[in-house]
Motif scaffolding. Structure first.
Motif, PDB file in Angstrom:
ATOM      1  N   THR A 111      36.522  36.760  47.666  1.00 51.37           N
ATOM      2  CA  THR A 111      37.687  36.504  46.811  1.00 51.37           C
ATOM      3  C   THR A 111      37.352  35.474  45.727  1.00 51.37           C
ATOM      4  OG1 THR A 111      38.484  34.933  48.483  1.00 51.37           O
ATOM      5  CG2 THR A 111      39.504  37.105  48.466  1.00 51.37           C
ATOM      6  N   HIS A 112      36.635  34.443  46.109  1.00 57.24           N
ATOM      7  CA  HIS A 112      36.349  33.404  45.107  1.00 57.24           C
ATOM      8  C   HIS A 112      35.297  33.855  44.100  1.00 57.24           C
ATOM      9  CE1 HIS A 112      38.862  31.182  47.819  1.00 57.24           C
ATOM     10  NE2 HIS A 112      39.055  30.332  46.834  1.00 57.24           N
ATOM     11  N   PHE A 113      34.353  34.678  44.533  1.00 54.68           N
ATOM     12  CA  PHE A 113      33.382  35.220  43.574  1.00 54.68           C
ATOM     13  C   PHE A 113      34.054  36.245  42.658  1.00 54.68           C
ATOM     14  CE2 PHE A 113      28.760  34.102  44.511  1.00 54.68           C
ATOM     15  CZ  PHE A 113      29.105  32.840  44.953  1.00 54.68           C
ATOM     16  N   ALA A 114      35.086  36.913  43.159  1.00 56.95           N
ATOM     17  CA  ALA A 114      35.793  37.905  42.333  1.00 56.95           C
ATOM     18  C   ALA A 114      36.510  37.245  41.164  1.00 56.95           C
ATOM     19  CB  ALA A 114      36.799  38.680  43.184  1.00 56.95           C
ATOM     20  N   VAL A 115      36.977  36.016  41.352  1.00 55.69           N
ATOM     21  CA  VAL A 115      37.730  35.349  40.281  1.00 55.69           C
ATOM     22  C   VAL A 115      36.906  34.279  39.547  1.00 55.69           C
ATOM     23  CG1 VAL A 115      39.975  35.735  41.384  1.00 55.69           C
ATOM     24  CG2 VAL A 115      38.719  33.631  41.879  1.00 55.69           C
ATOM     25  N   GLY A 116      35.653  34.121  39.946  1.00 56.42           N
ATOM     26  CA  GLY A 116      34.820  33.110  39.289  1.00 56.42           C
ATOM     27  C   GLY A 116      35.138  31.695  39.743  1.00 56.42           C
ATOM     28  N   GLY A 117      35.594  31.554  40.979  1.00 53.84           N
ATOM     29  CA  GLY A 117      35.880  30.229  41.547  1.00 53.84           C
ATOM     30  C   GLY A 117      34.615  29.595  42.129  1.00 53.84           C
ATOM     31  N   THR A 118      34.810  28.555  42.922  1.00 48.39           N
ATOM     32  CA  THR A 118      33.674  27.845  43.528  1.00 48.39           C
ATOM     33  C   THR A 118      33.858  27.808  45.039  1.00 48.39           C
ATOM     34  OG1 THR A 118      33.489  26.455  41.573  1.00 48.39           O
ATOM     35  CG2 THR A 118      32.440  25.617  43.575  1.00 48.39           C
ATOM     36  N   VAL A 119      32.768  28.017  45.779  1.00 43.04           N
ATOM     37  CA  VAL A 119      32.833  27.950  47.235  1.00 43.04           C
ATOM     38  C   VAL A 119      31.965  26.782  47.709  1.00 43.04           C
ATOM     39  CG1 VAL A 119      32.427  29.183  49.403  1.00 43.04           C
ATOM     40  CG2 VAL A 119      33.200  30.451  47.390  1.00 43.04           C
TER      41      VAL A 119
END
Lengths: 525, 80
Positions: free
Chosen positions: A236-244
């Motif tokens: 989900t976070h890679f789909a929106v360009g977030g950070t994990v």
């Protein structure tokens, strides 16, 4: 002021999450793990090198399996997306496996390549991969002498470079198999859940929508990626360009909380035991004022008692929303979610189906039951698995014309909100009564004397089953009678546990879920 | 100090390594090497509480205090 960007949902394959974010935000930090900070571009380039090595050097073709045995780390993420780029099927295996439990999985999966990390090299060596026709093992800094084994061992550092490398150009259809994830399962042998690109893509998009995720989101991931809920945090976070942010040291919760403050984490996710641990064994209360960035906490992975939910609401900052969710590996991750604004009003509910998912309560004949009446929760939607790998019998038992039979008992209220009543296969017969252990577990939590507990039945000649509660008390001086006395006010006599066993902490899987077979061992010791 | 270290080592080896201390150096990370999991950390904390009559505070549940024989020993030195 930063503009929040929500990426359009035009991914058709799982690795598009990485590739598109690498295109939009090449220099953005995608992953943080201890001293490592990796950008989207760096991860994508490494994944491209891995895909190229798999195809050109190892002859990996579409549909071949690649097994992954690794803790959460940069190499895990590179491997996950890199394998998918080749059209091969990635099978992340549990880090809890021992040689005896790993062998049958390797036999069943027949992976051509295994990718691992230094922490698991001994496990692979001790497993002796000789009989499984594995062509290659790729490990970061291999240390052991593999020359005696008929398998080629490659060093990650030598194969996976950092220089620019284009995305692999393999034609893959969204309906093709992407991943086989083994479920821990409370009984029987682990089953390999087969998920296609479409299964995972559709579920990822639904989760992004209801959590309103965008590129400003920073997720603290303490759940392992081999567990489907952990994996959904990554996708989900890679789909929106977030950070994990990866932190594999949740056993030291103060360390995790400090990093949440330092990295200005916006989202945290856990299973019920994660929150029990945070409430009772961490300085969460003293961090309340420091968690200004924390927009939400989410919980899935089984029923969480009302007691924990109420305490959590009190202790978390007011601005932090709490999402109660429900899912299954067989559903790619998620089935329902409760709107956080209804957290107090519907505190026992798991909410409503997430976008694109249907959920019904059916009786044993497959007929939908009226609201308020309990039955089995049966789900449908583009996220439901294709079946269990090489197990048609187990598949036929839970996938039929009605949908996916979750094995969970539940009901719907008049407004359409769902409630869990326990596992179908956990019902116990005690002296002629059918007993749902979840009800007793909830009563034990209500006593406020207990950090966590599980109730199990052991065979009893007279009663059918005898109820045993395995309990972690809040206070060392608490007695069995104190607990039973309070339960006696809430439960009929026949539902009172015949025995209460005290433990310092319940045995758990790496996912944080309670390990019921280990609990049973404690009882029968 | 060496007596404290010996007690801690003996507890870890006996309770988490089936009595075999192979590969357990003073600075070996319990968590990274799969010697102790979160359940085990609480058992270790309980042992420290009882054996050394100290109280491990929630804030002190961090790797720097508890994640190796060396860390536990220096933590105890500060507490005792």
């Amino acid at each position: 002021m930063n503009t929040k960007i929500t990426i359009s949902e035009n991914h058709t394959l799982i690795h598009h999450f990485l590739e598109q974010s690498a295109g939009f935000f090449p220099d953005k930090t995608a992953l943080i793990h201890e001293d490592v900070r990796a950008t989207y571009a760096q991860i994508n380039i490494q994944a491209n090198h891995l895909a190229n090595w798999l195809i050109m050097d190892q002859g990996i073709k579409k549909g071949d399996r690649v097994a992954l045995i690794m803790e959460n780390c940069l190499e895990y993420v590179v491997s996950y997306y890199g394998v998918l780029k080749t059209g091969a099927v990635i099978s992340p295996l549990s880090s809890e496996l021992k040689p005896d439990s790993l062998r049958p999985l390797l036999k069943e999966l027949e992976p051509k390549v295994v990718i691992s990390s230094p922490g698991f090299e001994r496990l692979l060596y001790a497993t002796d991969v000789t009989p499984f026709n594995i062509k290659a093992v790729l490990i970061k800094k291999p240390k052991l002498k593999w020359s005696s084994m008929p398998v080629e061992v490659f060093s990650w550092e030598e194969q996976i470079k950092n220089d620019e490398f284009p995305n692999a150009d393999i034609s893959i259809d969204e309906s093709e198999l992407a991943s086989i994830i083994y479920t821990s399962g409370s009984t029987g042998k682990p089953k390999g859940v087969m998920l296609t690109h479409k299964n995972i893509i559709s579920n990822t998009h639904s989760i992004c929508r209801y959590l309103h995720l965008n590129d400003q989101d920073i997720q603290m991931a303490v759940l392992p990626f081999f567990y489907v809920m952990g994996k959904s945090l990554l996708n989900t976070h890679f789909a929106v360009g977030g950070t994990v942010v990866l932190n594999n040291k949740f056993a030291y919760p103060a360390y995790v909380l400090k990093q949440m403050v330092d990295e200005q984490v916006t989202g945290f996710s856990g299973v019920p035991s994660t929150y029990a641990y945070l409430l009772h064994r961490s300085p969460l209360a003293s961090y309340r004022d420091k968690l200004g960035s924390l927009q939400y906490c989410s919980q899935a992975g089984g029923h969480m008692s009302r007691q924990i939910k109420e305490e959590l609401r009190k202790i978390l900052p007011e601005h932090t929303k709490i999402y109660i969710m429900y899912g299954a590996t067989e559903a790619s991750a998620r089935l329902t979610c409760l709107d956080p604004d209804l957290y107090n009003d519907k505190i026992d509910s798991i909410g409503k189906p997430i976008p694109d998912v249907t959920l019904r309560v059916l009786d044993e004949k497959g007929k939908e039951v009226p609201s308020g009446q309990a039955g089995e929760l049966v789900a449908g939607g583009p996220n439901i698995m294709q079946g269990y790998w090489k197990d048609k019998y187990a598949t036929a038992k839970i996938l039929d014309q009605y949908g996916y039979h979750t094995g969970d008992l539940g009901y719907q209220d008049q407004e359409g909100y769902f409630y869990l009543k326990g596992r179908k296969d956990n019902l116990l017969k005690v002296g002629g009564h059918r007993i749902n252990p979840q009800e007793i577990e909830d009563a034990l939590m209500e006593t406020e004397l207990v950090v966590e507990n599980t109730v199990m039945g052991i065979p009893d000649e007279l009663l059918g089953h005898k109820l045993i509660a395995v309990v972690t008390p809040k206070n060392k001086n608490c007695s069995q009678n104190q607990i039973l006395e309070q339960c006696n006010n809430m439960l009929p006599r026949y539902k009172l546990p015949g025995e209460v066993i005290f433990v310092k902490s319940l045995p758990k899987h790496t996912s944080g879920k309670i390990n019921r077979s280990k609990c049973l061992e404690l009882i029968t010791q | 100090m060496s007596e404290i270290k010996d007690k801690v080592r003996a507890f870890v080896v006996e309770n988490f390594m089936f009595g075999k201390d192979e590969g357990l150096e003073d600075d070996t990370s319990f968590l990274e090497n799969g010697i102790i999991d979160s359940t085990g950390i609480l058992e270790l904390v309980n042992f420290l509480d009882e054996e050394f009559s100290i109280s491990v505070e929630d804030e002190e549940l961090i790797p720097e205090n508890l994640d190796s024989i060396k860390n536990v020993t220096s933590y105890l030195q500060k507490k005792l």
